[in-house]
Design a protein around this motif. Structure first.
Motif, short mmCIF file in Angstrom:
data_model
loop_
_atom_site.label_atom_id
_atom_site.label_comp_id
_atom_site.label_asym_id
_atom_site.label_seq_id
_atom_site.Cartn_x
_atom_site.Cartn_y
_atom_site.Cartn_z
N MET A 122 42.33 34.58 46.14
CA MET A 122 43.23 35.51 46.83
C MET A 122 42.64 36.00 48.14
O MET A 122 43.33 36.10 49.15
CB MET A 122 43.52 36.70 45.91
CG MET A 122 44.47 37.73 46.51
SD MET A 122 46.15 37.12 46.68
CE MET A 122 46.65 37.08 44.95
N GLN A 123 41.34 36.28 48.14
CA GLN A 123 40.73 36.82 49.34
C GLN A 123 40.63 35.78 50.46
O GLN A 123 40.78 36.11 51.63
CB GLN A 123 39.34 37.37 49.03
CG GLN A 123 39.33 38.47 47.99
CD GLN A 123 40.50 39.41 48.11
OE1 GLN A 123 40.82 39.89 49.20
NE2 GLN A 123 41.15 39.70 46.99
N VAL A 124 40.37 34.53 50.09
CA VAL A 124 40.38 33.48 51.11
C VAL A 124 41.76 33.37 51.74
O VAL A 124 41.91 33.23 52.97
CB VAL A 124 39.94 32.14 50.50
CG1 VAL A 124 40.17 30.99 51.48
CG2 VAL A 124 38.46 32.18 50.12
N GLY A 167 35.95 42.08 53.58
CA GLY A 167 35.20 42.90 52.64
C GLY A 167 35.41 42.45 51.20
O GLY A 167 34.46 42.39 50.40
N SER A 168 36.64 42.09 50.85
CA SER A 168 36.92 41.61 49.51
C SER A 168 36.18 40.31 49.22
O SER A 168 35.66 40.11 48.11
CB SER A 168 38.42 41.39 49.33
OG SER A 168 39.13 42.60 49.49
N ALA A 222 37.04 49.10 52.96
CA ALA A 222 38.14 49.39 52.04
C ALA A 222 38.44 48.17 51.18
O ALA A 222 38.67 48.28 49.97
CB ALA A 222 39.38 49.82 52.82
N GLY A 223 38.46 46.99 51.81
CA GLY A 223 38.73 45.77 51.05
C GLY A 223 37.68 45.50 50.00
O GLY A 223 38.00 45.06 48.88
N SER A 254 37.34 47.39 42.37
CA SER A 254 38.31 47.97 41.45
C SER A 254 39.15 46.89 40.79
O SER A 254 39.37 46.90 39.57
CB SER A 254 39.21 48.95 42.21
OG SER A 254 40.30 49.37 41.41
N GLY A 255 39.64 45.94 41.58
CA GLY A 255 40.49 44.88 41.04
C GLY A 255 39.77 44.00 40.04
O GLY A 255 40.35 43.61 39.01
N LEU A 256 38.51 43.68 40.29
CA LEU A 256 37.75 42.85 39.36
C LEU A 256 37.64 43.52 37.99
O LEU A 256 37.86 42.89 36.95
CB LEU A 256 36.37 42.56 39.92
CG LEU A 256 36.28 41.54 41.05
CD1 LEU A 256 34.86 41.50 41.63
CD2 LEU A 256 36.68 40.15 40.55
#
Length: 464
Positions: free
Chosen positions: A188-190, A302-303, A353-354, A360-362
């Protein structure tokens, strides 16, 4: 003739000093090497599961194209209207169908072949992207069609996403779920990083029709991959889709404090701290259309960093505490973004922030995939989708409305970040069991519930 001897290369003191150092660093027992191995992303599911590789590839490529469109549609509304509220209304158009179809998609994902649901959703996304392409080719693109496609895309997402997320526990081993969650996040981050960056460059250099055409091309690859995935039949004795089955999922979610915590903390963070509707206006201040893609991509940077260093997450068991800390860090970073006037500082705070949002998402994904029994996974995935989608969608509307007040664009962002931090602290105080949650207990409960469900389904029916 005497044999020629090979020249002996003299060993200098520098070379003598370097060889032991190189040998030490290359040793798997060196502390630095051990630390890097502990932090490194675990790619085991890609090696062990063919179907996970196919789904991962399909979602990655089509997601890249979808994020190009994700940036382009709000920009097209901005170009047609120059009104922050009308850009924010895109979120409202997406919210209403999502609220309905996420429950429907969750119930279907527990009753039908999840692979077929994912494949059907991908076909629908392809047709909607084609509609955007045709609309952009006209001399006067229709604003109403952009809102309609946004609504239909959200409806299809509500149907497809629970099945897509419900695939992961079925195609990887239970102990590989943290690694699979991290890999899905990396995918998703890519997409979030590359798609918006490419979108910004394309918007600044070519007609919007070409932007939509690139997204359309990515669906051909994803459809081919999904067609190769093996069938994923529903669990034994699956509940038929009905209002009763939906209510069963809701009651289960309400009975689990750790699930409620993941939903409420994320909704709070995204409702107050999601300023994406204001990106076009921030871009106008900081450099123009080319900057827009950078603003969308910065959180993904950042993610991505957080995901690549996510090996440590499998050794942390206080999952609820990590979700709360990460949500608070997200709010603080959004405050920083709203206060700065420099492009590079703005990108820095968005990247922070990312990273916080990814942590949090993980942990939220680990809680969901390691604790929810399989016969409820689709319905709970629909509820999860609402939790992580309604917050950002309503947050876009909130930020657009506040930006029209005397606070302006910057005030809207800063006030939202402050309220995010305060709301996270309040939820942490109200949900002490969420802070104490230990993932090992949740995994043991899931295994027991799955075993009990399978045993009940296999038992012969009792005569009436």
């Amino acid at each position: 003739m005497p044999a020629r001897r090979r020249p002996v290369t003299p060993v200098t003191p520098a070379r003598e000093n370097r060889k032991p150092l190189d040998s030490a660093l290359s040793s798997r027992h060196h502390p630095l090497v051990r630390l890097l191995r502990r932090l490194a992303l675990d790619v085991t599911p890609l090696r062990t599961s063919r179907d996970f590789r196919l789904v991962f590839s399909a979602a990655g490529v089509s997601g890249f194209g979808s994020f190009i469109t994700y940036v382009t549609v709000p920009y097209q509304v901005y170009e047609l209207t120059r009104d922050p509220l009308l850009v924010g209304l895109l979120g409202v158009c997406e919210l209403v169908p999502l609220l309905v179809m996420a429950f429907v998609g969750g119930a279907l994902a527990d009753y039908l072949d999840r692979r077929l649901l994912v494949l059907g959703g991908e076909i629908g996304f392809t047709l909607l992207c084609a509609a955007l392409l045709v609309n952009s080719l006209g001399s006067s693109p229709q604003l109403w069609l952009l809102y309609l496609v946004a609504a239909l895309t959200a409806a299809l997402d509500g149907l497809q996403r629970p099945a897509l997320e419900g695939l992961t526990p079925r195609v990887v081993a239970p102990d590989e779920i943290p690694a699979a969650s991290a890999l899905n996040s990396l995918r998703m981050q890519v997409a979030q990083l590359g798609g918006p960056a490419v979108a910004g460059l394309l918007i600044a250099s070519v007609d919007l029709a070409w932007v939509y055409a690139i997204d359309l091309a990515t669906f051909a690859f994803s459809l081919a991959c999904l067609a190769l995935v093996r069938a994923v039949p529903p669990p034994p004795a699956a509940d038929r889709p009905s209002l009763r089955s939906v209510l069963t999922g809701l009651r289960y979610a309400r009975s689990r404090p750790e699930l409620l915590g993941t939903y409420l903390v994320d909704i709070n963070a995204m409702f107050f701290g999601m300023p994406q509707a204001l990106y076009p206006f921030m871009a106008a201040r900081l450099g123009g259309p080319a900057v827009l893609g950078l603003l969308y991509a910065a959180p993904a940077v950042g993610s991505l960093v957080a995901t690549l260093g996510s090996g440590w997450t499998s050794r942390v068991h206080r999952h609820g505490l990590m979700v709360v800390l990460a949500a608070g860090a997200w709010g603080l970073a959004i405050v920083g973004f709203g206060l700065v006037g420099s492009l590079w500082l703005a990108l820095f705070f968005l990247a922070l922030a990312g990273a916080a949002d990814m942590v949090s998402g993980l942990f939220r994904m680990i809680i969901w995939n390691q604790t929810i029994p399989d016969h409820l996974r689709g319905r709970l995935a629909g509820i999860e989708m609402l939790s992580y989608s309604t917050g950002p969608l309503l947050g876009q509307l909130r930020s657009g409305l506040v930006a029209r007040t005397p606070l302006g664009v910057g005030g809207s962002i800063v006030s939202g970040g402050v309220l995010c931090v305060l709301g996270t602290a309040a939820l942490a105080a109200a949900l002490p069991s969420f802070l104490r949650y230990d993932g090992r207990d949740g995994l043991a409960r899931k295994q027991a519930e799955d075993a009990a469900w399978a045993a009940a389904a296999a038992a012969p029916a009792q005569p009436g």
